[in-house]
Design a protein around this motif. Sequence first.
Motif, PDB file in Angstrom:
ATOM      1  N   LEU A 137      12.172   0.639  12.820  1.00 40.08           N
ATOM      2  CA  LEU A 137      11.598   0.544  11.482  1.00 40.08           C
ATOM      3  C   LEU A 137      10.487  -0.499  11.414  1.00 40.08           C
ATOM      4  O   LEU A 137       9.519  -0.334  10.683  1.00 40.08           O
ATOM      5  CB  LEU A 137      12.690   0.167  10.471  1.00 40.08           C
ATOM      6  CG  LEU A 137      13.757   1.220  10.212  1.00 40.08           C
ATOM      7  CD1 LEU A 137      14.821   0.675   9.271  1.00 40.08           C
ATOM      8  CD2 LEU A 137      13.134   2.464   9.607  1.00 40.08           C
ATOM      9  N   ASP A 195       9.012   6.868  11.511  1.00 39.16           N
ATOM     10  CA  ASP A 195       9.324   6.324  10.200  1.00 39.16           C
ATOM     11  C   ASP A 195       8.336   6.872   9.175  1.00 39.16           C
ATOM     12  O   ASP A 195       7.133   6.963   9.440  1.00 39.16           O
ATOM     13  CB  ASP A 195       9.250   4.797  10.271  1.00 39.16           C
ATOM     14  CG  ASP A 195       9.514   4.169   8.924  1.00 39.16           C
ATOM     15  OD1 ASP A 195      10.497   4.566   8.285  1.00 39.16           O
ATOM     16  OD2 ASP A 195       8.719   3.312   8.498  1.00 39.16           O
ATOM     17  N   TYR A 197       7.138   5.664   6.487  1.00 35.10           N
ATOM     18  CA  TYR A 197       6.097   4.753   5.996  1.00 35.10           C
ATOM     19  C   TYR A 197       5.031   4.525   7.067  1.00 35.10           C
ATOM     20  O   TYR A 197       3.859   4.350   6.760  1.00 35.10           O
ATOM     21  CB  TYR A 197       6.722   3.433   5.538  1.00 35.10           C
ATOM     22  CG  TYR A 197       7.641   3.646   4.364  1.00 35.10           C
ATOM     23  CD1 TYR A 197       7.132   3.811   3.090  1.00 35.10           C
ATOM     24  CD2 TYR A 197       9.023   3.745   4.542  1.00 35.10           C
ATOM     25  CE1 TYR A 197       7.966   4.052   2.007  1.00 35.10           C
ATOM     26  CE2 TYR A 197       9.865   3.974   3.471  1.00 35.10           C
ATOM     27  CZ  TYR A 197       9.345   4.130   2.207  1.00 35.10           C
ATOM     28  OH  TYR A 197      10.161   4.375   1.142  1.00 35.10           O
ATOM     29  N   ALA A 198       5.462   4.544   8.315  1.00 33.69           N
ATOM     30  CA  ALA A 198       4.485   4.462   9.408  1.00 33.69           C
ATOM     31  C   ALA A 198       3.650   5.741   9.423  1.00 33.69           C
ATOM     32  O   ALA A 198       2.430   5.707   9.618  1.00 33.69           O
ATOM     33  CB  ALA A 198       5.204   4.274  10.735  1.00 33.69           C
TER      34      ALA A 198
ATOM     35  N   MET B 132      12.884  -3.899   1.827  1.00 34.54           N
ATOM     36  CA  MET B 132      12.682  -4.372   3.188  1.00 34.54           C
ATOM     37  C   MET B 132      11.178  -4.608   3.357  1.00 34.54           C
ATOM     38  O   MET B 132      10.370  -3.736   3.022  1.00 34.54           O
ATOM     39  CB  MET B 132      13.148  -3.297   4.174  1.00 34.54           C
ATOM     40  CG  MET B 132      12.950  -3.672   5.614  1.00 34.54           C
ATOM     41  SD  MET B 132      13.506  -2.293   6.658  1.00 34.54           S
ATOM     42  CE  MET B 132      13.135  -2.940   8.261  1.00 34.54           C
ATOM     43  N   LEU B 137       3.435  -3.173   8.890  1.00 32.92           N
ATOM     44  CA  LEU B 137       2.897  -2.172   7.965  1.00 32.92           C
ATOM     45  C   LEU B 137       2.313  -2.841   6.721  1.00 32.92           C
ATOM     46  O   LEU B 137       1.681  -2.170   5.894  1.00 32.92           O
ATOM     47  CB  LEU B 137       4.003  -1.198   7.521  1.00 32.92           C
ATOM     48  CG  LEU B 137       4.465  -0.167   8.540  1.00 32.92           C
ATOM     49  CD1 LEU B 137       5.716   0.548   8.049  1.00 32.92           C
ATOM     50  CD2 LEU B 137       3.374   0.843   8.815  1.00 32.92           C
ATOM     51  N   ARG B 139       3.837  -3.833   4.116  1.00 30.54           N
ATOM     52  CA  ARG B 139       4.326  -3.233   2.886  1.00 30.54           C
ATOM     53  C   ARG B 139       5.849  -3.330   2.801  1.00 30.54           C
ATOM     54  O   ARG B 139       6.533  -3.498   3.807  1.00 30.54           O
ATOM     55  CB  ARG B 139       3.886  -1.785   2.735  1.00 30.54           C
ATOM     56  CG  ARG B 139       4.451  -0.830   3.752  1.00 30.54           C
ATOM     57  CD  ARG B 139       4.349   0.583   3.237  1.00 30.54           C
ATOM     58  NE  ARG B 139       5.164   0.716   2.032  1.00 30.54           N
ATOM     59  CZ  ARG B 139       5.163   1.778   1.258  1.00 30.54           C
ATOM     60  NH1 ARG B 139       4.359   2.768   1.511  1.00 30.54           N
ATOM     61  NH2 ARG B 139       5.963   1.847   0.217  1.00 30.54           N
ATOM     62  N   ARG B 141       9.469  -1.649   1.334  1.00 29.30           N
ATOM     63  CA  ARG B 141      10.059  -0.343   1.043  1.00 29.30           C
ATOM     64  C   ARG B 141      11.372  -0.587   0.313  1.00 29.30           C
ATOM     65  O   ARG B 141      12.105  -1.509   0.636  1.00 29.30           O
ATOM     66  CB  ARG B 141      10.292   0.457   2.319  1.00 29.30           C
ATOM     67  CG  ARG B 141      11.445  -0.021   3.153  1.00 29.30           C
ATOM     68  CD  ARG B 141      11.713   0.892   4.311  1.00 29.30           C
ATOM     69  NE  ARG B 141      10.769   0.633   5.389  1.00 29.30           N
ATOM     70  CZ  ARG B 141      10.575   1.462   6.403  1.00 29.30           C
ATOM     71  NH1 ARG B 141      11.232   2.582   6.475  1.00 29.30           N
ATOM     72  NH2 ARG B 141       9.726   1.165   7.347  1.00 29.30           N
TER      73      ARG B 141
END
Lengths: 855, 285
Positions: A137, A195, A197-198, B132, B137, B139, B141
């Motif tokens: 993650l 993931d 979001y990735a 998290m 990233l 960002r 979540r």
Amino acid sequence: MILLRLISWPYLRKHLLRTLLTTAGIVLGVGVLVGMRTANQTVMGAFQSTVDKIAGATQLQISAGDTGFEESVLERVQSVPGVRVASAVIEAVAATELPGQGNLLILGVDMTGDRSLRDYSFESGDEAVIDDPLVFLAQPDSIIVTSEFAARNHLATNSKIPMGTMEGRKQFTVRGIMKAGGMASAFGGNFAVMDVYAAQKVFGRNRRFDRIDVAVKEGHTVDDVRRAIETELGPGFTVEAPSSRGTQFESMVAAHRISINISSVFALLIGMFIIYNSFAIAVTQRRYEIGILRALGASRGQIRTLFLMESFIEGIIGSAVGLLLGLVLARGMMGYIGGLIESLYGVDQAGNNVLSADPYYIGGLLGGAFALGVLTSMFAAWIPANEAASLNPVIALQKGKAQAISEQETRARGWAAVAVGVVAAACLLFGAYRPIFYFGFLLTIVGALLLTPTLALGITRLLRPLLRRLRPVEGALAADSLIQAPRRTAATVAALMLSLTMVVGFGGVAGASYHSITAWMTTALNPDLVVTTSANLASRTYRFPSSVGEEIRHMEGVRIVQDVSAPRIIFRGKPILLVAVEVGSILQTAPSKPVAGDPATMYREASAGRGLIAADNLAQLRNLHLGEMVDLPSPTGVLHLPIVGIVEDYSDQQGTLLIDRALYTRAWADDSCSLFRVYLNQGVSPLVVRQRILDRFGGHSKLFVFTNQDLRDYILKITDQWFGMSYAQIFIAIFVAILGIVNTLTVSITDRRRELGVLQAVGALRNQIRQTIWMEAVAVGLVGLLMGLGLGAIYLYYMLEILRRDVAGLRLAYEFPVHIALLLFPVILGAALLSALGPAESAVRGSLVEALEYE
Amino acid sequence: MSNDKKILATETRRTPRTQNLRSRVSRCFPISVFSVSRWLILFSAVAVPSFAQDARSIIQEVQKRNRSESERYEGTLQVIDNKKVTDKRWIYKRKGSFGDSKSVLTFTAPAEVKGVALLIVNHPDRASDQWMWTPSLERERRIAFQDRSTRFFGTDFSFEDLEERDVDQSDFKVLGEEKLEGVDCWVIDSRPKEAKQSQYTNSKLWVRKDHYLFVQVESYVKDTLARRISYTDFAQVQGVWTGRTLTVLDARRGSRTIMKLEKLSYNESMKDDDFTIQALRREGS
């Protein structure tokens, strides 16, 4: 059985070549049917199977077309009573840069909540194989691949995979390996998980999801939860079972399916005529046997059964070989169809095996095709078998009588053809109703077949003087041979006519399409450069942020940049292409040819966000009219807008709606772009600006720049691919035609062996015999060709109508394919001549004594 | 309004339906485990004199003795799975009282997860919210724990094990008394009420009689042991008795997770601003 063994078997063995050629008719019919449908179904099945496998325990999928939707929708879905799990998904097809590995289907999921939807079956047991789930993650380069893909590429945990992303070429790290089977077998193992979001970042999705997968709580029905979600989200979202995606996909390739169905039916029809021809001749040749059998007390039923049993056995053998041929053909066609679907829709389904589709379907298809082959064979033999059964022993002993067609029969056929023709014409008047239209189409073909013997006879009589002029003796003999045995010739001519009808039809449609698309490209597709995220213009995996357009706009030499979003959305239950662009700017640069509505008004209204412009094909397919109010579902609600104009547009087979970009950005809450249309200042070289754009973005973004010529070439290539199958069908049609001519000639020569022997005995030269047979072959070819061109002209009309009404809504101009017709003359006549060489040699090389003793 | 406040404000504006759902689905946050002293602290204090309710009064006393206003420690987590050992380190901070606390767990090692942080905001009337933060990233979540029986980031805890459980959602019964590791304990059976969904059929709780501390928790699916959590290395830190080592055994997989607490302190002064997404972003960048 005794008759079969004593009478049929020796005959078939004696005429082995003919038997083989006859059986080849069925082999080819069944083979084409099985090949095309299996290939199509395998590709479609592979798509559905991919959808099913990656859907896992998902019971409902929520989407809003290609645009996706904002992240906040997820919480709204999770809040719906009855939703057990709602997991966000990004699905993308990305090119790996591993040699020969092609594309990977990537599923972006949130692993913190997705595990109860999908069984990831990790290689070393449960989650442990994601070497470290937290690292997975935490690191956006994490990817989980299948064991099949890992083995093919010698990958292990922590291996690197290079892939093209919106941020340029990036190395991804394998942080997990899924066991073979289940989801891991989707897409032939070229499947990976990352993931969500990735994936948003890598594929330029911003803070949006493509889809939400939902599982329903126990005690709630899927339908109830679906309705509850629909109520919560409104009409801009599609909530459906995963299997529905396959249905949508299927509707996208409907044109292809219809083409395959028509070809398959024609292939079988042609096979049927070849069988009919052979059996009709066999009945003629064996009339003495039939007469003797009848004289010895054999019943009519026994005679009929004898011939039907022969056709049954030939049908079984032909169908069995046809199935094998079909599977071989399917292998070849699959790559083609997969490639076609990929280039059109950006979904690569290549790499799947024949029979990898639903085994029940394939089993059913093979069983059905087998049965159809046998039944076609028996059906084709039914009339000759009946004729054999009803043969008067006295007539049976009169040589030549049976090949003639009586005046009465000719009249009956003629009247039937006229009646059928009148009804077919009447059907055209009421052609607005689909069943009536298709019934008329069928009647037209039936009418043409009924008229075949009469027309063939008529044309041969007309040809006789010409043949005589070319070669007085040989020409006359050839023409007379055909005139005296119209029954023998008619079936071959029918088979040839049907084959060439197909050729003219497909060639005509292809030509009209090329012509229309080229004209459209000239007027509407005129930007100097097109900047896209993919070498495949149809791929929607990546999207640009609008800032890229802004930067291009400020580049030296750039006059206009049009930001274009082109998502596929669901409109009235079916996918269409929504093109969002600044409409006012389009009016200045490339207004499409209007079909309905005033151009100035339609562009002004659409530009102000007060209306939509529909492509003509969409209007045709969905019966849309100028001024009609339509509801266009968007993620923020339903847009209730009028159709302010209908224009000629070939952007998409399912149809296109043009909307102003400002309205789109508001309603879809999406300012990403699919592509940019770039117009340059006069005198500026597109290649120079192209290089500037590549220098600026190429290194760290997935960006392709097409010049106008590249774009045209690409579209013509797609068109070529689309019609590639037609060319294959044309080839098969010509092959069938040749097969029919060879068959007829072989039979004809065998039938006339004694006659030819007598000719030789009375002094005819071998060359004269040869030339007679050659001319006969060319005459058959010419008659079939002329009739094929005639029926083809009518068939082309129906094909264009079907294309307009039911397939792509395209209003293509009727244009008889003269160049193809001209090309067919040397091809068919040459093929006829070639196919006559063998039989002619066989006729002159045989023993004269044997020939005189024949019969 | 800062971004984190916006997010939090958004949270407080949730629809009642959302709240209900989240309450029903996920009273399940790592604070219960990571904040060891507060393990099962939410078992509410409704003491009535009957045999079954005696069990409740024991649980109530456990909560009372482990209460603190703030907590901080540096932790190590070791997952031993099939001879493979994974280690992680983090810093844990909690501020606030029962039912209204906020905590931040920030991973410091290994390098791949450094800076990854979890922000947990507990609410007295509904389930906690969690975010998290992923520095790579850039960002945050929101974490939706929809599948409570799955493992928490590769450890042997399931998400459900991390829940702050409401006492009203379980029935308790003293099964007897027993010596464990040489210490006298009550053995209490905890069984979720019909309305509460749980992967476990029941749990057995061993409570030390001398300091009212959990020594062991065994959770069963039907009659089969699914997980065992053992507390060891007890010490009194600033007046609060704490088991500083937790060992979780996943009986079905045979893997173990060992969690150790170092530099533990209670009731330190902490700022509210440190428990925001903005703070995570600030620290992570």
